[in-house]
Scaffold this active site. Structure first.
Site, PDB file in Angstrom:
ATOM      1  CB  ALA A  75      -0.881  -0.265   1.200  1.00 15.88           C
ATOM      2  CB  THR A  76       4.273   2.066   1.214  1.00 16.90           C
ATOM      3  OG1 THR A  76       3.748   1.783   2.721  1.00 16.90           O
ATOM      4  CG2 THR A  76       5.156   3.253   1.148  1.00 16.90           C
ATOM      5  CG  ASN A 160      -2.942   3.431  10.808  1.00 19.47           C
ATOM      6  OD1 ASN A 160      -3.477   4.523   9.965  1.00 19.47           O
ATOM      7  ND2 ASN A 160      -1.771   3.590  11.096  1.00 19.47           N
ATOM      8  CD  GLN A 188      -4.852  -1.050   9.367  1.00 17.92           C
ATOM      9  OE1 GLN A 188      -5.451  -2.002   9.700  1.00 17.92           O
ATOM     10  NE2 GLN A 188      -3.289  -0.834   9.353  1.00 17.92           N
ATOM     11  CB  SER A 208      -1.303  -3.848   1.849  1.00 17.88           C
ATOM     12  OG  SER A 208      -0.004  -4.396   2.240  1.00 17.88           O
ATOM     13  CB  ALA A 209      -1.761  -9.319   0.479  1.00 18.27           C
ATOM     14  CG  HIS A 210       1.279  -6.898   5.275  1.00 28.37           C
ATOM     15  ND1 HIS A 210       1.518  -6.240   6.763  1.00 28.37           N
ATOM     16  CD2 HIS A 210       1.467  -5.637   4.518  1.00 28.37           C
ATOM     17  CE1 HIS A 210       1.715  -5.072   6.483  1.00 28.37           C
ATOM     18  NE2 HIS A 210       1.653  -4.550   5.382  1.00 28.37           N
ATOM     19  CB  THR A 249       9.553  -9.477 -12.988  1.00 27.14           C
ATOM     20  OG1 THR A 249      10.360  -9.205 -14.025  1.00 27.14           O
ATOM     21  CG2 THR A 249       8.925 -10.857 -12.915  1.00 27.14           C
ATOM     22  CB  CYS A 341       2.343  -1.083  10.707  1.00 23.68           C
ATOM     23  SG  CYS A 341       1.006   0.191  10.260  1.00 23.68           S
TER      24      CYS A 341
HETATM   25  C1  LIG Z   1      -3.725   2.538   6.608  1.00 23.87           C
HETATM   26  C2  LIG Z   1      -2.307   2.054   6.005  1.00 23.87           C
HETATM   27  N1  LIG Z   1      -2.030   2.438   4.905  1.00 23.87           N
HETATM   28  C3  LIG Z   1      -0.755   2.013   4.395  1.00 23.87           C
HETATM   29  C4  LIG Z   1       0.065   1.318   4.856  1.00 23.87           C
HETATM   30  C5  LIG Z   1       1.079   0.833   4.403  1.00 23.87           C
HETATM   31  O1  LIG Z   1       1.021  -0.624   3.840  1.00 23.87           O
HETATM   32  P1  LIG Z   1       2.315  -1.362   3.196  1.00 23.87           P
HETATM   33  O2  LIG Z   1       2.770  -2.086   4.497  1.00 23.87           O
HETATM   34  O3  LIG Z   1       1.797  -2.527   2.403  1.00 23.87           O
HETATM   35  O4  LIG Z   1       3.263  -0.465   2.420  1.00 23.87           O
HETATM   36  C6  LIG Z   1      -0.505   0.686   6.072  1.00 23.87           C
HETATM   37  C7  LIG Z   1       0.263  -0.052   7.093  1.00 23.87           C
HETATM   38  O5  LIG Z   1       1.248  -0.304   7.297  1.00 23.87           O
HETATM   39  C8  LIG Z   1      -1.751   1.179   6.802  1.00 23.87           C
HETATM   40  O6  LIG Z   1      -1.907   0.845   7.786  1.00 23.87           O
END
Ligand SMILES: Cc1ncc(COP(=O)(O)O)c(C=O)c1O
Length: 400
Positions: A75-76, A160, A188, A208-210, A249, A341
């Site tokens: 997501a970043t 988050n 989230q 984001s999958a994690h 890739t 995070c």
């Molecule tokens: C609201 C939100 N946006 C973006 C991110 C970033 O996601 P990623 O870890 O996939 O880069 C996070 C978590 O780290 C998040 O909680």
């Protein structure tokens, strides 16, 4: 010495990969290992087919079309691609972006970068601490800010730290009426509450999958391709993957894993969100019962599911020192203060500050993120541990 493992109540930071997801991914590491961009042999075909199936499944789960998803490293990257990619196509007279200060750093930092490049950033007010909808964006203020020609409004779907769910659909309707686009960070929210890009009427949306029991290092950006199509400039140039918008890739096992993880999360969502809300409410009741007005709820009320993620609780403890609180609690539980995070250098939470919470309470806050592995027994243990640490710290501070 590594710290001992304690119950994990930090599911906003990340989640463990579901073993069914691991299983779905495994063949794509060393059996079906082809590069989906290799168009002239079977190894490439089978990888491309797996990616196409995962893309279709993910798109369907979110109400999108397959060609509207761009795979990223998470997501970043998706937030950066949306914000910087749209900004690079913004005409000079619209170099104005609106966002609340409660966004994730992966949204705030690109915005601050654009500010240094000459964009005007207007900070959208959110409802103050103590209100039932604390943390929700102020739509009247948005309407005022939109009087100035605006390129983009950024609003996350779920926060988050305090779990507040934003009225994204209303934000999008207002923004579109004024000719602005809308980017939504749904990291989230996806897998935790229903998300439909058409219902939300957003132009771009990241996830984001994690965060939903999938692997780390894979995510995606939804980019609206019709009524009318939205255009952005890529950040990465190279082999022209993802229709030229994100070269590199493709992470085939990650993409397959993300699709499987979302499928499972959505299958389990109705029961799981009810279960998590019950556990979260139980945790809050136990803390409140034992600590009374020494514990303060941060964020929106707990009894309106449309306002708050089911597994989220954030609270502050009166009269205790923040670092000592976290050190004490961490011996019993994996939780975070502020947002572990979001930054490698933890700072007192910018989200709680934006709600107007006083500094001592911001520092003495804990964020609980409940998830699949948590049981009622763990919640009782967690409440007991927190109460014990808070009482010990309060009695130490009144003695000294
Ligand atoms: C609201 C939100 N946006 C973006 C991110 C970033 O996601 P990623 O870890 O996939 O880069 C996070 C978590 O780290 C998040 O909680």
């Amino acid at each position: 010495m590594a710290p001992t493992k304690v119950p994990y109540l930090d599911h906003h930071a990340t989640t463990p990969v579901d073993l069914r997801v691991v299983e779905a991914m495994l063949p794509y590491f060393s059996q079906q290992f082809g590069n989906p961009a290799s168009v002239n042999h079977a190894y490439g075909y089978e990888a491309a087919e797996a990616v196409a199936a995962a893309r279709a499944q993910l798109a369907q789960a979110l109400g999108a079309e397959p060609r509207e998803l761009i795979f990223t490293s998470g997501a970043t990257e998706a937030n950066n691609l949306a914000i910087l990619g749209l900004a690079r196509r913004t005409p000079a007279q619209r170099r104005h972006i609106i966002a609340p200060r409660t966004e994730h750093p992966s949204v705030l930092d690109p915005l601050r970068y654009l500010q240094r490049q000459g964009f005007q950033i207007s900070w959208l007010r959110v409802q103050e601490h103590g209100k039932p909808d604390a943390g929700r964006v102020d739509l009247d203020h948005l309407e005022q800010l939109l009087q100035k020609p605006t390129a983009l409004v950024c609003v996350m779907l779920a926060n988050n730290e305090i779990g507040v769910i934003q009225p994204v659909e209303q934000v999008a309707q207002l923004a579109h009426r004024h000719g602005a686009l809308v980017h939504c960070d749904a990291t989230q929210a996806v897998g935790r509450i229903p998300v439909d890009v058409r219902r939300l009427e957003v132009d771009t949306l990241s996830f984001s999958a994690h965060k939903f029991y999938g692997p780390k290092g894979i995510g995606a950006l939804f980019l609206r391709r019709r009524d009318p199509p939205v255009r952005l400039e890529p950040l990465l140039y190279g082999g022209g993957h993802e229709r030229g918008l994100r070269s590199g890739t493709l992470n085939v096992p990650g993409i397959v894993g993300m699709a499987e993880a979302l499928k499972l999360a959505l299958q389990e969502l109705p029961q799981e969100s009810r279960r998590l809300a019950e556990l979260r409410n139980r945790l809050w009741s136990l803390l409140e019962e034992a600590l009374g007005d020494q514990v303060v709820l941060n964020g929106p009320v707990l009894d309106r599911p449309q306002l708050r993620l089911p597994g989220n609780l954030n609270c502050s403890f009166v009269g205790v020192e923040g670092d000592a609180l976290l050190v004490g609690v961490s011996q019993h539980l994996a939780v975070s203060s502020g947002s572990a995070c979001s930054t490698a250098e933890p700072e007192p939470s910018h989200v709680l500050r934006a709600l107007g919470l006083e500094d001592a309470l911001v520092r003495a806050s804990l964020r609980f993120g409940l998830g699949r592995s948590n049981t009622a027994e763990q919640i009782d243990q967690a409440a007991q541990a927190v109460v014990q640490v808070v009482r010990r710290l309060r009695s130490a501070s009144t003695c000294s």
